[in-house]
Every structure is written in C-alpha cells, then in structure tokens.
Design a protein around this motif. Structure first.
Motif, short mmCIF file in Angstrom:
data_model
loop_
_atom_site.label_atom_id
_atom_site.label_comp_id
_atom_site.label_asym_id
_atom_site.label_seq_id
_atom_site.Cartn_x
_atom_site.Cartn_y
_atom_site.Cartn_z
N PHE A 24 0.82 -1.20 0.00
CA PHE A 24 0.00 0.00 0.00
C PHE A 24 0.86 1.26 0.00
O PHE A 24 0.49 2.28 -0.57
CB PHE A 24 -0.94 0.03 1.21
CG PHE A 24 -2.04 -0.99 1.16
CD1 PHE A 24 -2.52 -1.50 -0.03
CD2 PHE A 24 -2.61 -1.45 2.33
CE1 PHE A 24 -3.54 -2.43 -0.07
CE2 PHE A 24 -3.63 -2.38 2.31
CZ PHE A 24 -4.10 -2.88 1.11
N SER A 25 2.03 1.18 0.64
CA SER A 25 2.90 2.36 0.69
C SER A 25 3.45 2.71 -0.68
O SER A 25 3.93 3.83 -0.89
CB SER A 25 4.05 2.13 1.68
OG SER A 25 5.00 1.23 1.15
N LYS A 26 3.36 1.79 -1.64
CA LYS A 26 3.88 2.04 -2.99
C LYS A 26 2.85 2.72 -3.90
O LYS A 26 3.20 3.13 -5.00
CB LYS A 26 4.35 0.75 -3.63
CG LYS A 26 5.57 0.17 -2.94
CD LYS A 26 6.24 -0.83 -3.82
CE LYS A 26 7.57 -1.24 -3.25
NZ LYS A 26 8.63 -0.30 -3.54
N VAL A 27 1.62 2.80 -3.45
CA VAL A 27 0.59 3.45 -4.27
C VAL A 27 0.81 4.96 -4.20
O VAL A 27 0.76 5.56 -3.12
CB VAL A 27 -0.83 3.07 -3.80
CG1 VAL A 27 -1.88 3.84 -4.59
CG2 VAL A 27 -1.05 1.56 -3.94
N GLU A 28 1.07 5.54 -5.35
CA GLU A 28 1.37 6.97 -5.40
C GLU A 28 0.09 7.79 -5.42
O GLU A 28 -0.94 7.36 -5.95
CB GLU A 28 2.21 7.27 -6.64
CG GLU A 28 3.54 6.54 -6.63
CD GLU A 28 4.34 6.77 -7.90
OE1 GLU A 28 4.12 7.80 -8.56
OE2 GLU A 28 5.16 5.91 -8.22
N ASN A 99 -2.15 -4.23 -9.31
CA ASN A 99 -1.28 -4.93 -8.36
C ASN A 99 -1.92 -4.99 -6.98
O ASN A 99 -1.71 -5.96 -6.25
CB ASN A 99 0.09 -4.28 -8.31
CG ASN A 99 0.88 -4.58 -9.56
OD1 ASN A 99 0.90 -5.70 -10.05
ND2 ASN A 99 1.52 -3.57 -10.11
N VAL A 100 -2.69 -3.97 -6.60
CA VAL A 100 -3.43 -4.02 -5.35
C VAL A 100 -4.42 -5.19 -5.40
O VAL A 100 -4.52 -5.98 -4.46
CB VAL A 100 -4.18 -2.69 -5.07
CG1 VAL A 100 -5.17 -2.83 -3.93
CG2 VAL A 100 -3.19 -1.57 -4.77
N VAL A 101 -5.13 -5.31 -6.52
CA VAL A 101 -6.10 -6.39 -6.69
C VAL A 101 -5.39 -7.75 -6.63
O VAL A 101 -5.86 -8.67 -5.95
CB VAL A 101 -6.87 -6.23 -8.02
CG1 VAL A 101 -7.73 -7.44 -8.31
CG2 VAL A 101 -7.72 -4.97 -7.98
N PHE A 102 -4.26 -7.87 -7.30
CA PHE A 102 -3.49 -9.11 -7.27
C PHE A 102 -3.09 -9.47 -5.85
O PHE A 102 -3.24 -10.61 -5.41
CB PHE A 102 -2.24 -8.98 -8.16
CG PHE A 102 -1.36 -10.19 -8.12
CD1 PHE A 102 -1.60 -11.27 -8.96
CD2 PHE A 102 -0.28 -10.26 -7.24
CE1 PHE A 102 -0.79 -12.39 -8.92
CE2 PHE A 102 0.52 -11.38 -7.19
CZ PHE A 102 0.27 -12.46 -8.03
N GLY A 103 -2.60 -8.48 -5.10
CA GLY A 103 -2.18 -8.71 -3.72
C GLY A 103 -3.34 -9.11 -2.83
O GLY A 103 -3.21 -9.99 -1.98
N GLU A 104 -4.49 -8.46 -3.02
CA GLU A 104 -5.67 -8.80 -2.22
C GLU A 104 -6.10 -10.23 -2.50
O GLU A 104 -6.46 -10.97 -1.59
CB GLU A 104 -6.83 -7.84 -2.51
CG GLU A 104 -6.60 -6.42 -2.00
CD GLU A 104 -6.36 -6.37 -0.50
OE1 GLU A 104 -7.33 -6.38 0.27
OE2 GLU A 104 -5.18 -6.32 -0.10
#
Length: 150
Positions: A24-28, A99-104
């Motif tokens: 999450f910290s990588k989401v700009e 990538n957030v979706v993939f991680g979730e």
C-alpha cells in the motif's frame, strides 16, 4: 491444538498483512487523480491492515509465540517486480491498482488456506474469518477498475 502450528500459521498471516501494508505504501498519490472514487476505500484498507496486524500479533502472543513482524520473501519479490513493471508501463495508475487487486487476491487465498488447515483454535479462526471478510470486501471494490474511473 498444537500452539506451534497455530503460531506458525498466524505468523504467515502476519507476514502477508505486512506485505499488504508495504504494498500500500507504494501506491502513489497521482493514482487518485484517475480513481478518486477509490481513495476513501483505499484509506480504509490501509487502516484495516494496521488493525489486522495488531490482532494477529495479539493472537500470536496469546498462543505463546513470538510475532515475526516482517514481510514475506514472495511479497518482497512481487514488490520488486511491480517496481520494474511500473518503470516500463504506460498506465502506471491502472497497473498500480491492478497490483493491489493481485495482492488482495493472494491474501484471500492465504487466509482461506489458513482456515482450511485446521491449525487454528476456534478463537483464532473467528478473528481470521473476520479478517478474510474484510479482504474479500476490499477485493470486490477494486476488482473492476474499468468501471470505477473518475
């Protein structure tokens, strides 16, 4: 119930939760120019991740274990891949949220596997099931990116 197995499963989930927080910290911030409707959901996911982390650490301690408060190797590799991929992609905002979706989705699978393992006590299973519910809810909000552009 074998506390060593319980602690091991909980530590795996803690590592995954730490992977989420790190990811999450990588989401700009510029992502929210295109996907402003998701910003409050995203902020809630970040907050929930911190709460989930605290709950897992408490469960680990209650079961006589020591929290492995690190990220997973797989998560670190995935984040490095995201950095490389984002340096070449044309649509960083959409790629970042994909990538957030993939991680979730990966977290959902890990949580379900933990519940299916039979290595969690009833109390631990309740907490993990509740956290899984939050993961699924977050995933559902982010899975159809094309439908939610501002």
């Amino acid at each position: 119930m074998n506390n060593e197995k319980t602690v091991s499963v909980l530590n795996d989930l803690l590592n995954i939760t730490n992977d989420r927080i790190e990811g999450f910290s990588k989401v700009e911030d510029k992502v929210w120019d295109t996907y402003s409707g998701l910003k409050s959901d995203y902020d809630q996911m970040v907050s929930q991740s911190q709460q989930m982390k605290s709950e897992l650490i408490s469960l680990i301690n209650e079961n006589g274990g020591e929290a492995d408060n690190t990220t997973s190797t797989a998560g670190a590799i995935h984040r490095a891949w995201i950095d490389v991929k984002n340096s070449f992609t044309g649509n960083k905002e959409e790629s970042t949220l994909e990538n957030v979706v993939f991680g979730e989705n990966a977290a959902i699978d890990a949580y379900q596997n933990a519940l299916d393992s039979g290595d969690l006590s009833a109390d631990c299973s309740r907490v993990v099931q509740d956290q899984l519910h939050h993961l699924k809810s977050s995933y559902a909000k982010f899975e159809n990116l094309e439908n939610i552009k501002s």
